[in-house]
Write an enzyme that holds these catalytic residues in place. Structure first.
Site, mmCIF file in Angstrom:
data_model
loop_
_atom_site.group_PDB
_atom_site.id
_atom_site.type_symbol
_atom_site.label_atom_id
_atom_site.label_comp_id
_atom_site.label_asym_id
_atom_site.label_seq_id
_atom_site.Cartn_x
_atom_site.Cartn_y
_atom_site.Cartn_z
ATOM 1 N N TYR A 127 0.841 -1.202 0.000
ATOM 2 C CA TYR A 127 0.000 0.000 0.000
ATOM 3 C C TYR A 127 0.881 1.259 0.000
ATOM 4 O O TYR A 127 0.722 2.153 -0.826
ATOM 5 C CB TYR A 127 -0.926 -0.028 1.217
ATOM 6 N N TRP A 193 -4.965 -7.710 18.892
ATOM 7 C CA TRP A 193 -3.807 -8.182 18.127
ATOM 8 C C TRP A 193 -2.501 -7.590 18.652
ATOM 9 O O TRP A 193 -2.443 -6.416 19.031
ATOM 10 C CB TRP A 193 -3.924 -7.793 16.658
HETATM 11 P P1 GDP Z 1 -1.524 0.152 10.839
HETATM 12 O O1 GDP Z 1 -1.578 1.489 11.511
HETATM 13 O O2 GDP Z 1 -1.243 0.236 9.373
HETATM 14 O O3 GDP Z 1 -0.577 -0.769 11.556
HETATM 15 O O4 GDP Z 1 -2.977 -0.491 10.882
HETATM 16 P P2 GDP Z 1 -4.045 -0.938 11.980
HETATM 17 O O5 GDP Z 1 -4.876 0.219 12.398
HETATM 18 O O6 GDP Z 1 -4.765 -2.085 11.351
HETATM 19 O O7 GDP Z 1 -3.235 -1.499 13.225
HETATM 20 C C1 GDP Z 1 -2.639 -0.678 14.170
HETATM 21 C C2 GDP Z 1 -2.139 -1.504 15.332
HETATM 22 O O8 GDP Z 1 -3.263 -1.982 16.083
HETATM 23 C C3 GDP Z 1 -1.292 -2.731 14.970
HETATM 24 O O9 GDP Z 1 -0.213 -2.822 15.876
HETATM 25 C C4 GDP Z 1 -2.267 -3.889 15.228
HETATM 26 O O10 GDP Z 1 -1.619 -5.093 15.569
HETATM 27 C C5 GDP Z 1 -3.066 -3.342 16.414
HETATM 28 N N1 GDP Z 1 -4.362 -4.011 16.613
HETATM 29 C C6 GDP Z 1 -4.769 -4.579 17.762
HETATM 30 N N2 GDP Z 1 -5.958 -5.185 17.623
HETATM 31 C C7 GDP Z 1 -6.348 -4.966 16.343
HETATM 32 C C8 GDP Z 1 -7.495 -5.350 15.607
HETATM 33 O O11 GDP Z 1 -8.417 -6.027 16.087
HETATM 34 N N3 GDP Z 1 -7.568 -4.924 14.301
HETATM 35 C C9 GDP Z 1 -6.584 -4.164 13.735
HETATM 36 N N4 GDP Z 1 -6.708 -3.765 12.456
HETATM 37 N N5 GDP Z 1 -5.459 -3.823 14.415
HETATM 38 C C10 GDP Z 1 -5.337 -4.214 15.703
#
Ligand code: GDP
Length: 281
Positions: A127, A193
């Protein structure tokens, strides 16, 4: 383009509230991954400013499951739209970029000058790199065709209209949904996560739309991207605890360290933004 999406909807409302005439191309009418549709769109609806807010994107999950779709759709949409814009003599092309374009292993806040200082984080390279190619294209198109454009770099958005689909959602929407579902099901625990250590920046989508509109008016440097954000970092652990507290849910939080953390820190330096947007923050 992209005006029917999460950010786009808010941007359109904002622009309209200031009296702008806005055309919103829908995907069913204009498949922007083809040059033909991009050209039709700009020729049928001539515009002074083209906001490219279209993206096929999502959180860290979709970057793992659909890297090829992310790569192809974003790369060709950006390339085709800018080509169409110069053919149609658009006056200004506003490219919406992403903090995923920054080097993924830098410490400290992300400064515009560091955009090319290292590789994107492996978890979001498909991306991040394709959006970053628009910044390369913009300089080529300025030099050869005189096309004016700006490249705005955003981080994690949240607010009304966000995607709550667990396959696509970013962390804020993902946690809200998980907590609501856990409370409804009276589940004993809810799973989050990673380790909770990563630091992210969050901006309310309506504020972001405001800043984009201002930047479209006030910023003109094709060669230098502009960060749009709050500059404030919050750990995923803090975010999770906040969601937990406000929800009233009494179950346990379980950290799933087998799930990816992504970049350790993604927080923008907004010094330039504050100068350019005349103190807006
Ligand atoms: P990023 O900012 O591109 O990394 O995207 P995200 O918003 O998907 O994730 C941000 C952080 O939140 C990462 O460290 C994920 O592991 C954490 N995270 C924790 N729980 C979740 C979940 O349920 N969904 C997502 N998308 N991220 C999670």
């Amino acid at each position: 383009p992209g005006s029917a999406g999460f950010l786009g909807q808010h941007l359109v409302k904002r622009l309209q509230s200031f009296g702008a005439e806005v055309f919103v191309p829908r995907q069913r009418d204009y498949n922007l991954t083809t040059l033909d549709a991009c050209l039709r769109c700009v020729l049928e609806h001539p515009c002074d400013i083209l906001f490219h807010a279209a993206a096929y994107y999502g959180g860290i999950g979709i970057n793992q499951t659909q890297p090829a779709t992310l790569y192809y759709s974003n790369l060709v949409m950006g390339a085709n739209l800018m080509e169409a814009a110069r053919l149609a003599d658009v006056k200004k092309f506003v490219a919406i970029g992403t903090a995923c374009s920054y080097p993924g292993y830098l410490e400290g806040h992300l400064k515009e000058d560091d955009l090319w200082a290292g590789p994107c984080h492996a978890s979001v390279v498909n991306y991040g790199l394709t959006k970053k190619m628009m910044a390369v294209q913009a300089q080529a198109y300025k030099r050869q065709y005189g096309l004016d454009s700006i490249h705005l770099i955003l981080t994690n958005l949240y607010g009304p209209g966000d995607s709550y689909n667990p396959d696509r959602s970013h962390v804020v929407a993902a946690l809200v949904r998980k907590w609501v579902e856990a409370e409804q099901a009276k589940a004993p625990s809810v799973e989050v996560w990673g380790t909770g250590k990563p630091i992210r920046e969050f901006i309310y989508v309506e504020d972001c739309a405001d800043a984009i509109m201002l930047a479209a008016e006030l910023y003109n440097d094709t060669a230098m991207p502009l960060n749009i954000g709050t500059g404030i970092g919050t750990s995923i652990r803090e975010l999770t605890e906040t969601v937990h507290e406000v929800s009233g849910y009494k179950g346990k939080i379980v950290w799933d360290a087998d799930k990816p953390d992504g970049a350790a820190k993604k927080v923008l330096d907004v010094t330039r933004m504050k100068q350019v947007l005349d103190g807006w923050s």
